[in-house]
Motif scaffolding. Structure first.
Motif, PDB file in Angstrom:
ATOM      1  N   GLU A  11       0.820  -1.214   0.000  1.00 57.42           N
ATOM      2  CA  GLU A  11       0.000   0.000   0.000  1.00 57.42           C
ATOM      3  C   GLU A  11       0.855   1.266   0.000  1.00 57.42           C
ATOM      4  O   GLU A  11       0.446   2.281  -0.576  1.00 57.42           O
ATOM      5  CB  GLU A  11      -0.949  -0.005   1.199  1.00 57.42           C
ATOM      6  CG  GLU A  11      -2.056  -1.037   1.101  1.00 57.42           C
ATOM      7  CD  GLU A  11      -2.907  -0.877  -0.146  1.00 57.42           C
ATOM      8  OE1 GLU A  11      -2.981   0.251  -0.679  1.00 57.42           O
ATOM      9  OE2 GLU A  11      -3.489  -1.874  -0.609  1.00 57.42           O
ATOM     10  N   VAL A  12       2.025   1.227   0.606  1.00 56.69           N
ATOM     11  CA  VAL A  12       2.930   2.378   0.523  1.00 56.69           C
ATOM     12  C   VAL A  12       3.292   2.648  -0.938  1.00 56.69           C
ATOM     13  O   VAL A  12       3.307   3.798  -1.398  1.00 56.69           O
ATOM     14  CB  VAL A  12       4.206   2.138   1.351  1.00 56.69           C
ATOM     15  CG1 VAL A  12       5.258   3.205   1.032  1.00 56.69           C
ATOM     16  CG2 VAL A  12       3.881   2.169   2.840  1.00 56.69           C
ATOM     17  N   VAL A  13       3.542   1.575  -1.684  1.00 54.17           N
ATOM     18  CA  VAL A  13       3.875   1.721  -3.108  1.00 54.17           C
ATOM     19  C   VAL A  13       2.656   2.205  -3.887  1.00 54.17           C
ATOM     20  O   VAL A  13       2.740   3.142  -4.693  1.00 54.17           O
ATOM     21  CB  VAL A  13       4.394   0.387  -3.678  1.00 54.17           C
ATOM     22  CG1 VAL A  13       4.668   0.524  -5.175  1.00 54.17           C
ATOM     23  CG2 VAL A  13       5.650  -0.050  -2.939  1.00 54.17           C
ATOM     24  N   ARG A  14       1.507   1.564  -3.670  1.00 55.61           N
ATOM     25  CA  ARG A  14       0.300   1.911  -4.422  1.00 55.61           C
ATOM     26  C   ARG A  14      -0.162   3.340  -4.130  1.00 55.61           C
ATOM     27  O   ARG A  14      -0.573   4.066  -5.038  1.00 55.61           O
ATOM     28  CB  ARG A  14      -0.833   0.947  -4.081  1.00 55.61           C
ATOM     29  CG  ARG A  14      -0.704  -0.430  -4.710  1.00 55.61           C
ATOM     30  CD  ARG A  14      -1.838  -1.322  -4.254  1.00 55.61           C
ATOM     31  NE  ARG A  14      -1.775  -2.631  -4.886  1.00 55.61           N
ATOM     32  CZ  ARG A  14      -2.479  -3.685  -4.484  1.00 55.61           C
ATOM     33  NH1 ARG A  14      -3.307  -3.571  -3.456  1.00 55.61           N
ATOM     34  NH2 ARG A  14      -2.373  -4.837  -5.115  1.00 55.61           N
ATOM     35  N   GLN A  15      -0.106   3.736  -2.877  1.00 53.79           N
ATOM     36  CA  GLN A  15      -0.644   5.040  -2.476  1.00 53.79           C
ATOM     37  C   GLN A  15       0.382   6.156  -2.607  1.00 53.79           C
ATOM     38  O   GLN A  15       0.027   7.333  -2.500  1.00 53.79           O
ATOM     39  CB  GLN A  15      -1.153   4.981  -1.026  1.00 53.79           C
ATOM     40  CG  GLN A  15      -2.189   3.895  -0.768  1.00 53.79           C
ATOM     41  CD  GLN A  15      -3.403   4.019  -1.678  1.00 53.79           C
ATOM     42  OE1 GLN A  15      -3.848   5.122  -1.975  1.00 53.79           O
ATOM     43  NE2 GLN A  15      -3.954   2.887  -2.100  1.00 53.79           N
ATOM     44  N   GLY A  16       1.640   5.804  -2.828  1.00 53.67           N
ATOM     45  CA  GLY A  16       2.663   6.816  -3.028  1.00 53.67           C
ATOM     46  C   GLY A  16       3.187   7.444  -1.753  1.00 53.67           C
ATOM     47  O   GLY A  16       3.771   8.535  -1.799  1.00 53.67           O
ATOM     48  N   GLY A  17       3.007   6.797  -0.612  1.00 57.51           N
ATOM     49  CA  GLY A  17       3.531   7.350   0.633  1.00 57.51           C
ATOM     50  C   GLY A  17       2.994   6.648   1.852  1.00 57.51           C
ATOM     51  O   GLY A  17       2.016   5.889   1.774  1.00 57.51           O
ATOM     52  N   PHE A  18       3.618   6.891   2.993  1.00 60.69           N
ATOM     53  CA  PHE A  18       3.254   6.209   4.229  1.00 60.69           C
ATOM     54  C   PHE A  18       1.950   6.742   4.806  1.00 60.69           C
ATOM     55  O   PHE A  18       1.157   5.980   5.364  1.00 60.69           O
ATOM     56  CB  PHE A  18       4.389   6.350   5.246  1.00 60.69           C
ATOM     57  CG  PHE A  18       5.588   5.511   4.938  1.00 60.69           C
ATOM     58  CD1 PHE A  18       5.736   4.252   5.495  1.00 60.69           C
ATOM     59  CD2 PHE A  18       6.575   5.962   4.066  1.00 60.69           C
ATOM     60  CE1 PHE A  18       6.846   3.470   5.207  1.00 60.69           C
ATOM     61  CE2 PHE A  18       7.682   5.192   3.769  1.00 60.69           C
ATOM     62  CZ  PHE A  18       7.818   3.941   4.334  1.00 60.69           C
ATOM     63  N   SER A  19       1.704   8.035   4.688  1.00 57.67           N
ATOM     64  CA  SER A  19       0.488   8.613   5.276  1.00 57.67           C
ATOM     65  C   SER A  19      -0.761   8.072   4.603  1.00 57.67           C
ATOM     66  O   SER A  19      -1.722   7.651   5.271  1.00 57.67           O
ATOM     67  CB  SER A  19       0.518  10.142   5.163  1.00 57.67           C
ATOM     68  OG  SER A  19       1.597  10.669   5.892  1.00 57.67           O
ATOM     69  N   ARG A  20      -0.763   8.061   3.271  1.00 55.37           N
ATOM     70  CA  ARG A  20      -1.928   7.547   2.550  1.00 55.37           C
ATOM     71  C   ARG A  20      -2.100   6.056   2.793  1.00 55.37           C
ATOM     72  O   ARG A  20      -3.218   5.558   2.918  1.00 55.37           O
ATOM     73  CB  ARG A  20      -1.782   7.817   1.059  1.00 55.37           C
ATOM     74  CG  ARG A  20      -1.796   9.298   0.690  1.00 55.37           C
ATOM     75  CD  ARG A  20      -1.697   9.456  -0.805  1.00 55.37           C
ATOM     76  NE  ARG A  20      -1.386  10.815  -1.194  1.00 55.37           N
ATOM     77  CZ  ARG A  20      -1.131  11.198  -2.438  1.00 55.37           C
ATOM     78  NH1 ARG A  20      -1.155  10.302  -3.408  1.00 55.37           N
ATOM     79  NH2 ARG A  20      -0.853  12.451  -2.709  1.00 55.37           N
ATOM     80  N   ALA A  21      -0.978   5.332   2.829  1.00 55.50           N
ATOM     81  CA  ALA A  21      -1.058   3.884   3.067  1.00 55.50           C
ATOM     82  C   ALA A  21      -1.656   3.601   4.434  1.00 55.50           C
ATOM     83  O   ALA A  21      -2.439   2.650   4.598  1.00 55.50           O
ATOM     84  CB  ALA A  21       0.329   3.258   2.958  1.00 55.50           C
ATOM     85  N   ALA A  22      -1.310   4.419   5.428  1.00 52.80           N
ATOM     86  CA  ALA A  22      -1.837   4.214   6.779  1.00 52.80           C
ATOM     87  C   ALA A  22      -3.358   4.314   6.798  1.00 52.80           C
ATOM     88  O   ALA A  22      -4.033   3.557   7.504  1.00 52.80           O
ATOM     89  CB  ALA A  22      -1.225   5.241   7.733  1.00 52.80           C
ATOM     90  N   LYS A  23      -3.920   5.225   6.005  1.00 52.40           N
ATOM     91  CA  LYS A  23      -5.378   5.362   5.952  1.00 52.40           C
ATOM     92  C   LYS A  23      -6.019   4.132   5.329  1.00 52.40           C
ATOM     93  O   LYS A  23      -7.088   3.697   5.751  1.00 52.40           O
ATOM     94  CB  LYS A  23      -5.754   6.614   5.153  1.00 52.40           C
ATOM     95  CG  LYS A  23      -5.326   7.916   5.816  1.00 52.40           C
ATOM     96  CD  LYS A  23      -5.701   9.113   4.951  1.00 52.40           C
ATOM     97  CE  LYS A  23      -5.248  10.413   5.601  1.00 52.40           C
ATOM     98  NZ  LYS A  23      -5.571  11.594   4.746  1.00 52.40           N
TER      99      LYS A  23
END
Length: 319
Positions: A11-23
């Motif tokens: 999800e970090v890869v798909r979302q482009g960052g840790f913050s978005r992946a966390a959501k």
């Protein structure tokens, strides 16, 4: 190797960052960062490289991402199959629909589906057809509605086939015609949907077959804005007749596009050979029934089931 760490990394890869992946994974950013760090420590190699404010995959990260997506998809398919053991008393329908035409075609089918299977949780993704195909390919949804033709990696079930209309200002020189050809419009600027819509590709390919490259004056992903651009005189747009018949407005003319090889041919698609949950098969059964009624076959004939279509479940509910 823990699946939750793989999921966080993917999800970090798909979302482009840790913050978005966390959501997406319903966790805090430090938790996601820790999961990726644990995965790197376990594998003994960095997976992400920070460049400015972006994170890019290392060579090892690309390999891990590729295998992790397959592992997570296999996990989801296993869970879906286990849900089927319980029948349709519970489960999830993961479905992707386009942002144009869904209210007309699919809203009535949702009513039927929820009446038959009220315990099924529907998770809906709404995007253009191109993006839906990518999401389906990644295994994030089971079914998607898109325009035919599609890659051989997908199987399909027909939904609706509609001719296109050329949308133009009411005072346009061609507005009073019953129909037009693409050749009649080769010198006209086009107003197109955004690139994420498969209809753009289909129209562009048809223009190329006729030997010209259309000039694109504007693009929009919003139907209301697109029609407003046409009404303002920016160019010609192409949309399915079914949708535009419900959206007639002053100042616009709808002229049938007389091109037998150019239609809005909508279908539900799924990954070839993929396991489909009973919830997904039940949706396909409803779509198939609706398509059969729309086709109105002659009495005594049986609608042909598309090649590769899964057997539908019985409509009888388990006690």
């Amino acid at each position: 190797m823990e699946l939750r760490n793989l999921r966080a990394f993917v999800e970090v890869v798909r979302q482009g960052g840790f913050s978005r992946a966390a959501k997406v994974v319903f966790a805090t950013q430090p938790t996601v960062s820790k999961a990726v760090r644990q995965l790197e420590e376990e594998l003994g190699t960095p997976l992400l490289e920070r460049i400015g404010h972006r994170h890019t995959l290392t060579s090892a990260g690309e390999a891990v991402y590729r295998h992790a997506t397959r592992m997570l998809t296999a996990r989801d398919e296993l869970l879906s199959e286990l849900q089927d053991i319980q029948g349709l008393r519970r489960g999830t329908l993961q479905l992707g629909l386009p942002t144009i035409g869904s209210n007309t075609l699919f809203a009535p089918l949702f009513a039927i589906y929820l009446h038959r299977y009220p315990a099924i949780d529907i998770r809906l993704a709404e995007h253009g057809s191109v993006q839906l195909e990518e999401i389906l390919r990644a295994g994030n949804i089971e079914l998607a509605a898109t325009l035919l033709p599609v890659s051989h990696e997908f199987e399909s079930q027909a939904v609706r086939k509609e001719p296109l209309v050329a949308l133009m200002p009411a005072n346009h020189r061609l507005a009073r015609r019953a129909s037009v050809k693409l050749d009649d419009l080769r010198t006209e600027p086009f107003v197109q949907l955004e690139s994420s819509f498969a209809l753009n590709r289909i129209i562009l390919q048809a223009c190329h077959r006729r030997g010209f490259e259309p000039a694109v004056a504007a693009r929009s992903g919003q139907l209301d804005f697109l029609t407003a651009l046409v009404a303002a005189g920016l160019g010609i747009a192409f949309l399915p007749r079914l949708i535009m018949d419900e959206r007639r407005q002053a100042g616009l003319a709808h002229v049938l596009l007389d091109e037998p090889d150019l239609n809005w041919d909508l279908a539900m698609i799924w990954r070839r050979g993929a396991y489909l949950s009973l919830a997904a098969r039940a949706w396909l059964e409803i779509v198939r029934d609706a398509h059969s009624k729309e086709q109105a076959p002659e009495p005594g004939t049986k609608p042909q089931q598309p090649s590769g279509a899964p057997r539908p479940p019985s409509r009888r509910r388990r006690p």
